[in-house]
Scaffold this motif. Structure first.
Motif, mmCIF file in Angstrom:
data_model
loop_
_atom_site.group_PDB
_atom_site.id
_atom_site.type_symbol
_atom_site.label_atom_id
_atom_site.label_comp_id
_atom_site.label_asym_id
_atom_site.label_seq_id
_atom_site.Cartn_x
_atom_site.Cartn_y
_atom_site.Cartn_z
ATOM 1 N N HIS A 221 100.703 183.705 29.360
ATOM 2 C CA HIS A 221 102.082 183.895 29.829
ATOM 3 C C HIS A 221 102.723 185.093 29.127
ATOM 4 O O HIS A 221 103.449 185.866 29.757
ATOM 5 C CB HIS A 221 102.925 182.627 29.613
ATOM 6 C CG HIS A 221 102.847 181.665 30.743
ATOM 7 N ND1 HIS A 221 103.546 181.828 31.919
ATOM 8 C CD2 HIS A 221 102.134 180.525 30.898
ATOM 9 C CE1 HIS A 221 103.270 180.842 32.741
ATOM 10 N NE2 HIS A 221 102.415 180.024 32.148
ATOM 11 N N ALA A 222 102.452 185.262 27.840
ATOM 12 C CA ALA A 222 102.987 186.424 27.120
ATOM 13 C C ALA A 222 102.427 187.719 27.700
ATOM 14 O O ALA A 222 103.157 188.707 27.868
ATOM 15 C CB ALA A 222 102.657 186.319 25.629
ATOM 16 N N VAL A 223 101.150 187.718 28.034
ATOM 17 C CA VAL A 223 100.512 188.899 28.627
ATOM 18 C C VAL A 223 101.108 189.177 30.010
ATOM 19 O O VAL A 223 101.389 190.328 30.351
ATOM 20 C CB VAL A 223 98.982 188.703 28.712
ATOM 21 C CG1 VAL A 223 98.333 189.717 29.622
ATOM 22 C CG2 VAL A 223 98.365 188.761 27.321
ATOM 23 N N ALA A 224 101.298 188.126 30.806
ATOM 24 C CA ALA A 224 101.858 188.309 32.150
ATOM 25 C C ALA A 224 103.293 188.819 32.086
ATOM 26 O O ALA A 224 103.725 189.569 32.955
ATOM 27 C CB ALA A 224 101.796 186.999 32.932
ATOM 28 N N THR A 225 104.016 188.415 31.050
ATOM 29 C CA THR A 225 105.391 188.872 30.879
ATOM 30 C C THR A 225 105.456 190.342 30.496
ATOM 31 O O THR A 225 106.386 191.054 30.869
ATOM 32 C CB THR A 225 106.099 188.027 29.799
ATOM 33 O OG1 THR A 225 106.049 186.663 30.211
ATOM 34 C CG2 THR A 225 107.541 188.431 29.622
ATOM 35 N N ASN A 226 104.444 190.817 29.774
ATOM 36 C CA ASN A 226 104.382 192.212 29.313
ATOM 37 C C ASN A 226 103.030 192.823 29.672
ATOM 38 O O ASN A 226 102.244 193.164 28.783
ATOM 39 C CB ASN A 226 104.577 192.278 27.790
ATOM 40 C CG ASN A 226 105.910 191.733 27.373
ATOM 41 O OD1 ASN A 226 106.929 192.245 27.790
ATOM 42 N ND2 ASN A 226 105.902 190.681 26.570
#
Length: 192
Positions: free
Chosen positions: A160-165
């Motif tokens: 989710h952190a990767v998808a956000t950034n």
């Protein structure tokens, strides 16, 4: 090859919605945007998908099929090293979140009803840990259920952190969390 005009229109709408969601997130998948991109009228969308929620559900199903395809293609060779297999699965999952940042949150929602394909994803993860448990590859006190839950929580958080950034190419956080979790769950392979 599709020759049925209705089937062609459905596929065009689904492809348009997929690309909009991939690039801009599922919130950007509006009836108007999809119909314009696919060159169809709104009644056609409603005929094939019922409503926007049906269209989003179909897009998420397509995204999961792409996810499973990419995971299979990225699978580590079965060389008997369970750590390498788990690491390869982790990396493929994070790579998918990076490649499909607009779709990932809809596939793995933090709240709300889960997509139907989420069960298949979880079953595959659990099956891998069941196999490791039977082989005695999990650390003492670690069950397949615990390993599945721990990996799922950590992996989704990182993804989710990767998808956000998605533009942030720093893979160190993912690698550190992955390696720490693998170390905590799976015994070291002492082969030369």
């Amino acid at each position: 090859m599709l020759h049925n005009p209705a089937a062609v229109a459905r596929e065009r709408m689904l492809a348009a919605a997929f690309e909009i969601a991939r690039n801009d997130g599922v919130d950007a998948v509006t009836t108007r945007a999809v119909c314009t991109a696919a060159g169809v009228q709104a009644p056609s969308l409603y005929h094939h998908f019922g409503d926007r929620a049906g269209l989003i559900s179909a897009v998420v199903d397509v995204a999961f099929e792409e996810y499973f395809h990419r995971k299979d293609a990225a699978a580590a060779p079965d060389d008997g090293d369970p750590r390498a297999r788990v690491a390869a699965g982790w990396d493929a999952h994070v790579a998918f979140a990076r490649a499909y940042p607009g779709l990932y949150p809809a596939m793995y929602p933090a709240s709300g009803p889960p997509p139907s394909q989420l069960g298949r994803s979880g079953a595959l993860l659990r099956a891998g840990f069941d196999e490791l448990e039977r082989a005695g590859a999990l650390r003492p006190g670690i069950t397949a259920a615990l390993a599945t839950n721990a990996l799922r929580a950590a992996l989704r958080g990182v993804a989710h952190a990767v998808a956000t950034n998605p533009g942030d190419r720093d893979d160190m956080t993912s690698a550190v969390v992955r390696d720490a979790l693998i170390h905590a769950l799976i015994v070291a392979d002492d082969r030369p």
